[in-house]
Design a protein around this motif. Structure first.
Motif, PDB file in Angstrom:
ATOM      1  N   LYS A 293     -51.168 -85.242 -29.221  1.00  0.00           N
ATOM      2  CA  LYS A 293     -50.829 -86.656 -29.013  1.00  0.00           C
ATOM      3  C   LYS A 293     -50.904 -87.453 -30.316  1.00  0.00           C
ATOM      4  O   LYS A 293     -50.293 -88.505 -30.437  1.00  0.00           O
ATOM      5  CB  LYS A 293     -51.771 -87.281 -27.984  1.00  0.00           C
ATOM      6  N   ASN A 294     -51.670 -86.953 -31.272  1.00  0.00           N
ATOM      7  CA  ASN A 294     -51.861 -87.659 -32.535  1.00  0.00           C
ATOM      8  C   ASN A 294     -50.789 -87.330 -33.569  1.00  0.00           C
ATOM      9  O   ASN A 294     -50.597 -88.098 -34.510  1.00  0.00           O
ATOM     10  CB  ASN A 294     -53.248 -87.358 -33.095  1.00  0.00           C
ATOM     11  N   ARG A 295     -50.086 -86.230 -33.419  1.00  0.00           N
ATOM     12  CA  ARG A 295     -49.010 -85.835 -34.348  1.00  0.00           C
ATOM     13  C   ARG A 295     -47.737 -86.539 -33.889  1.00  0.00           C
ATOM     14  O   ARG A 295     -46.962 -86.004 -33.111  1.00  0.00           O
ATOM     15  CB  ARG A 295     -48.817 -84.322 -34.328  1.00  0.00           C
ATOM     16  N   ARG A 296     -47.517 -87.771 -34.376  1.00  0.00           N
ATOM     17  CA  ARG A 296     -46.473 -88.598 -33.785  1.00  0.00           C
ATOM     18  C   ARG A 296     -45.890 -89.581 -34.786  1.00  0.00           C
ATOM     19  O   ARG A 296     -46.447 -89.806 -35.851  1.00  0.00           O
ATOM     20  CB  ARG A 296     -47.037 -89.380 -32.603  1.00  0.00           C
ATOM     21  N   ASP A 297     -44.759 -90.168 -34.385  1.00  0.00           N
ATOM     22  CA  ASP A 297     -44.209 -91.353 -35.016  1.00  0.00           C
ATOM     23  C   ASP A 297     -44.186 -92.428 -33.949  1.00  0.00           C
ATOM     24  O   ASP A 297     -43.813 -92.163 -32.805  1.00  0.00           O
ATOM     25  CB  ASP A 297     -42.766 -91.146 -35.488  1.00  0.00           C
ATOM     26  N   GLU A 298     -44.589 -93.634 -34.308  1.00  0.00           N
ATOM     27  CA  GLU A 298     -44.484 -94.781 -33.419  1.00  0.00           C
ATOM     28  C   GLU A 298     -43.575 -95.800 -34.070  1.00  0.00           C
ATOM     29  O   GLU A 298     -43.473 -95.887 -35.284  1.00  0.00           O
ATOM     30  CB  GLU A 298     -45.875 -95.398 -33.148  1.00  0.00           C
ATOM     31  N   PHE A 299     -42.911 -96.593 -33.232  1.00  0.00           N
ATOM     32  CA  PHE A 299     -41.944 -97.584 -33.687  1.00  0.00           C
ATOM     33  C   PHE A 299     -42.489 -98.956 -33.357  1.00  0.00           C
ATOM     34  O   PHE A 299     -42.751 -99.262 -32.194  1.00  0.00           O
ATOM     35  CB  PHE A 299     -40.590 -97.334 -33.011  1.00  0.00           C
ATOM     36  N   VAL A 300     -42.652 -99.774 -34.385  1.00  0.00           N
ATOM     37  CA  VAL A 300     -43.286-101.085 -34.234  1.00  0.00           C
ATOM     38  C   VAL A 300     -42.341-102.153 -34.760  1.00  0.00           C
ATOM     39  O   VAL A 300     -41.789-102.032 -35.851  1.00  0.00           O
ATOM     40  CB  VAL A 300     -44.623-101.142 -35.002  1.00  0.00           C
TER      41      VAL A 300
END
Length: 189
Positions: free
Chosen positions: A179-186
């Motif tokens: 769950k921590n190996r990610r890209d988030e879009f803000v």
């Protein structure tokens, strides 16, 4: 390595065909005729008859409105319409699921081309701080390059890496790390 989802026995649906439930095939119902029909269906796959479902477009409420919360409502809808993507261990490669999510995000980004979006790259806790910051940056850049290749303006996107600084799951096992190996879009204000 690519992961495919879905049932291999389901055929493709053309745009003008209704979707019908897949038939259940039992071992005693198989025949040479059914095998020949399946081979014919596989041979008929062309780019023209592959159907890709289009994502629902998230309307941006408050677009063009002035007021105390008009922009906040539009920003919330844009933020809600963007999906996080996930990566394999020690990888910045986009798998099929990540590319699919980015393609779905494409419609939201194109309909809100005046809004700026920051792609934040994250890692799990394994590795040094320096290594994880570099890996998080490569992950964010991979998503930005893919979106740019799909037609999103590079001026609309920025990237940053947080490495392992902000875990989505504080656990110390593979379930948490994935769950921590990610890209988030803000949305950038």
């Amino acid at each position: 390595m690519l992961a495919f989802t879905g049932c291999a026995k389901q055929g493709l649906v053309k745009n003008d065909q209704p979707i019908a439930p897949a038939a259940v095939v039992t071992p005693d119902a198989k025949s040479a005729k059914a095998d020949a029909a399946n081979a014919q269906n596989r041979a008929a796959i062309t780019p023209e008859n592959i159907v890709v479902s289009q994502p629902a477009v998230v309307p941006v409420a408050g677009e063009g409105q002035k007021g105390a919360n008009g922009d906040a409502v539009g920003a919330a809808n844009l933020q809600h319409g963007l999906s996080s993507i996930y990566f394999g261990f020690d990888s910045a490669s986009l798998d099929q699921q990540a590319r699919q999510k980015l393609t779905e995000d494409l419609e939201v980004l194109k309909h809100n081309s005046q809004k700026k979006v920051r792609i934040e790259g994250y890692c799990d806790e394994r590795g040094s701080d320096e290594y994880n910051l570099a890996l998080g940056e490569r992950r964010a850049q991979a998503a930005a390059k893919y979106l740019a290749a799909l037609g999103v303006s590079s001026k609309q996107l920025t990237t940053i890496s947080y490495g392992n600084e902000k875990p989505a799951d504080p656990g110390h096992d593979e379930a948490a790390w994935s769950k921590n190996r990610r890209d988030e879009f803000v949305l950038v204000p």
